[in-house]
Design a protein around this motif. Structure first.
Motif, mmCIF file in Angstrom:
data_model
loop_
_atom_site.group_PDB
_atom_site.id
_atom_site.type_symbol
_atom_site.label_atom_id
_atom_site.label_comp_id
_atom_site.label_asym_id
_atom_site.label_seq_id
_atom_site.Cartn_x
_atom_site.Cartn_y
_atom_site.Cartn_z
ATOM 1 N N ALA A 27 0.850 -1.094 -0.143
ATOM 2 C CA ALA A 27 0.041 0.142 -0.131
ATOM 3 C C ALA A 27 0.926 1.435 -0.234
ATOM 4 N N VAL A 28 2.177 1.488 1.255
ATOM 5 C CA VAL A 28 2.516 1.842 0.927
ATOM 6 C C VAL A 28 3.412 2.340 -1.229
ATOM 7 N N ALA A 29 3.580 1.730 -1.321
ATOM 8 C CA ALA A 29 3.872 1.293 -2.670
ATOM 9 C C ALA A 29 3.541 1.749 -4.053
ATOM 10 N N LEU A 30 2.633 1.538 -3.769
ATOM 11 C CA LEU A 30 1.147 2.497 -4.244
ATOM 12 C C LEU A 30 0.547 3.722 -4.016
ATOM 13 N N ASN A 31 0.753 3.946 -2.961
ATOM 14 C CA ASN A 31 0.700 5.682 -2.749
ATOM 15 C C ASN A 31 1.706 6.627 -2.939
ATOM 16 N N LEU A 32 2.492 5.731 -2.618
ATOM 17 C CA LEU A 32 4.129 6.804 -3.402
ATOM 18 C C LEU A 32 3.873 6.843 -4.898
ATOM 19 N N THR A 33 4.315 5.497 -5.186
ATOM 20 C CA THR A 33 4.685 5.478 -6.974
ATOM 21 C C THR A 33 3.213 6.825 -7.731
ATOM 22 N N LYS A 34 2.211 6.826 -6.835
ATOM 23 C CA LYS A 34 0.967 7.183 -7.231
ATOM 24 C C LYS A 34 1.364 9.033 -7.043
ATOM 25 N N ALA A 35 2.009 9.472 -5.681
ATOM 26 C CA ALA A 35 2.691 10.767 -5.441
ATOM 27 C C ALA A 35 3.889 11.268 -6.415
ATOM 28 N N LEU A 36 4.497 9.563 -7.107
ATOM 29 C CA LEU A 36 5.947 10.308 -8.003
ATOM 30 C C LEU A 36 5.745 10.405 -9.045
#
Length: 362
Positions: A27-36
């Motif tokens: 979930a962290v990977a998903l949210n950070l990917t979206k922000a990147l």
């Protein structure tokens, strides 16, 4: 292949986390990917999302630049395909995974649990995680981690160097923007307006939930229920020899709307962990305006700052005293929890990633 032509100022994110975004790390990977992806252009970068072909449709919902290769969605995919993508841009893995071959990888290691609390991992997973964690810190690679505590823990293990590990604190999960479903309060038979405490149920030793259950044997908490959210049940704890007090309520896994209602209605959130790389429930509690009560271990003091209560004496009686005080309003003034929580956003996390990449000369 046309996409091999783009390398300058590009990162290639390993999107294999899309196979299962329910785990905390993914979930962290998903949210950070979206922000990147959202912030890439303004920072002068391009983001490619690389995935196994079975995950291509999911990836296309996130990014206009998707590289789909291979059929396997297991860990072998990282080893076979991510090394090839160094020709496209900087390979970035956001879920504790790094190829064993080659260098030039940026890997997010969320914590050092696999070394510090190895009993929480099964043998094969433990050995693999230990191997890849050390590989992430090998010469030519760079590490991102979620707290200063985790950085220092990795350095103490000889993984990476001070100038090759960058701290990127988490933002909250989607629960903080979800409309609360207050029906869960009725389902759990929680009296309207009466105080209760929220915790998270787990059998992992480092989560220390057995200690929290012991805290609620104290007579000062006789009228204050503890609601535990998570997979571990009362029977699970009884099987390991624990007698569970009647005022401990096991809510099971809760969807975001129910969890939001519990955060909103709880008097406080309790996190007695013996090790935390970050401490997401503490952050989310503060987003809901609560002063969490936490142990002095891991990154918990770092996350809550002066907006939470750090109980340094890990005796059940001391925790019971703090809980009783906060549930009856007899507490000293603390910093505003929402103000402390506002420091942790995914936009801020993405900005930290770009700054680290620049600083490392990518």
């Amino acid at each position: 292949m046309a996409w091999l032509a783009v390398k300058a100022r590009s990162i290639v994110i390993n999107g294999r986390f899309l196979k299962d975004t329910n785990s905390a790390v993914n979930a962290v990977a998903l949210n950070l990917t979206k922000a990147l992806i959202t912030s890439a252009d303004e920072n002068g970068w391009k983001v490619h999302l690389a995935v196994p072909k079975p995950l291509e449709n999911r990836a296309m919902q996130l990014s206009r630049s998707v590289i789909a290769m291979g059929q396997s969605t297991g860990a072998v995919w990282d080893q076979v395909y991510m090394p090839k993508l160094r020709e496209v841009g900087v390979p970035v893995g956001l879920f504790n995974s790094v190829p064993l071959r080659g260098s030039g990888y940026v890997t997010m290691l969320h914590d050092a649990h696999v070394f510090r609390t190895p009993q929480s991992y099964r043998f094969p997973a433990r050995k693999w995680r230990q191997l890849t964690s050390r590989r992430a810190g090998a010469s030519g690679n760079r590490i991102l981690t979620v707290s200063e505590h985790s950085k220092q823990a990795l350095l103490a293990l000889g993984i990476g160097h001070a100038d090759t590990i960058g701290v990127v604190p988490n933002g909250p999960s989607t629960v903080v923007s979800t409309k609360p479903d207050t029906a869960v309060l009725k389902r759990l038979e929680l009296a309207t307006g009466a105080p209760f405490c929220l915790g998270f149920s787990s059998l992992l030793p480092h989560k220390n939930v057995a200690f929290l259950i012991d805290v609620f044997r104290d007579q000062r908490l006789a009228d204050i229920p503890l609601v535990l959210v998570g997979n571990a049940t009362s029977k699970d704890f009884e099987r390991i020899g624990l007698t569970v007090p009647s005022d401990v309520i096991f809510a099971g896994r809760c969807p975001d709307a129910e969890l939001a209602a519990l955060y909103q209605a709880a008097q406080t959130v309790l996190i007695p962990s013996l090790e935390e790389g970050f401490g997401l429930p503490a952050l989310e509690a503060m987003y809901f305006g609560k002063h969490p009560i936490v142990s002095p271990y891991g990154a918990l003091p770092e996350v809550v700052g002066k907006a939470g209560y750090v109980v340094h004496d890990m005796r059940p009686s001391d925790w019971a005293r703090y809980i009783a005080k906060i549930c009856t309003g007899h507490v000293t003034a603390r910093d505003c929890p929402r103000q402390q929580a506002s420091r942790f956003t995914w936009n801020a996390a993405a900005q930290r990633v770009w700054e680290h990449l620049e600083g490392w000369g990518f």
